[in-house]
Design a protein around this motif. Sequence first.
Motif, PDB file in Angstrom:
ATOM      1  N   UNK A  20     -34.274  -9.265 -28.501  1.00 27.84           N
ATOM      2  CA  UNK A  20     -34.015  -7.994 -27.640  1.00 27.84           C
ATOM      3  C   UNK A  20     -32.831  -8.073 -26.608  1.00 27.84           C
ATOM      4  N   UNK A  21     -33.023  -9.076 -25.894  1.00 26.37           N
ATOM      5  CA  UNK A  21     -32.031  -9.273 -24.904  1.00 26.37           C
ATOM      6  C   UNK A  21     -30.795  -9.355 -25.232  1.00 26.37           C
ATOM      7  N   UNK A  22     -30.460 -10.067 -26.532  1.00 21.90           N
ATOM      8  CA  UNK A  22     -29.112 -10.414 -27.113  1.00 21.90           C
ATOM      9  C   UNK A  22     -28.654  -9.007 -27.810  1.00 21.90           C
ATOM     10  N   UNK A  23     -29.609  -8.269 -28.452  1.00 18.26           N
ATOM     11  CA  UNK A  23     -29.294  -7.077 -28.958  1.00 18.26           C
ATOM     12  C   UNK A  23     -28.742  -6.166 -27.917  1.00 18.26           C
ATOM     13  N   UNK A  24     -29.340  -5.769 -27.037  1.00 20.30           N
ATOM     14  CA  UNK A  24     -29.076  -5.056 -25.710  1.00 20.30           C
ATOM     15  C   UNK A  24     -27.583  -5.659 -25.068  1.00 20.30           C
ATOM     16  N   UNK A  25     -27.160  -6.591 -25.073  1.00 19.75           N
ATOM     17  CA  UNK A  25     -25.978  -7.270 -24.931  1.00 19.75           C
ATOM     18  C   UNK A  25     -24.937  -6.940 -25.654  1.00 19.75           C
ATOM     19  N   UNK A  26     -25.135  -6.789 -26.939  1.00 16.47           N
ATOM     20  CA  UNK A  26     -24.243  -6.433 -28.101  1.00 16.47           C
ATOM     21  C   UNK A  26     -24.137  -5.055 -28.209  1.00 16.47           C
TER      22      UNK A  26
END
Length: 81
Positions: free
Chosen positions: A25-31
Amino acid sequence: MTTPNSQLPGAAAQVAGQPYFYTVREAAEMLRISPWTLNRMIQAKQIRSAQIGTRRLIPVDALSEYVAAVAGGAPAEADRA
């Protein structure tokens, strides 16, 4: 005297207080993509991940490598094989 973090791979580039892994979820938000899209990218081997227990985590350097490859126009890791 060494700290526990200095014994980890890539610790020289690690900034104090920063995580070594991001959740999907965190990585998806960053991307700025959905977690579903990121999971499909993981399954397609477009971005590295690690299974730790029941959690799927994205190493910080894997996220950086993917962004650099996409931004620089270089083929992603899966495209080179």
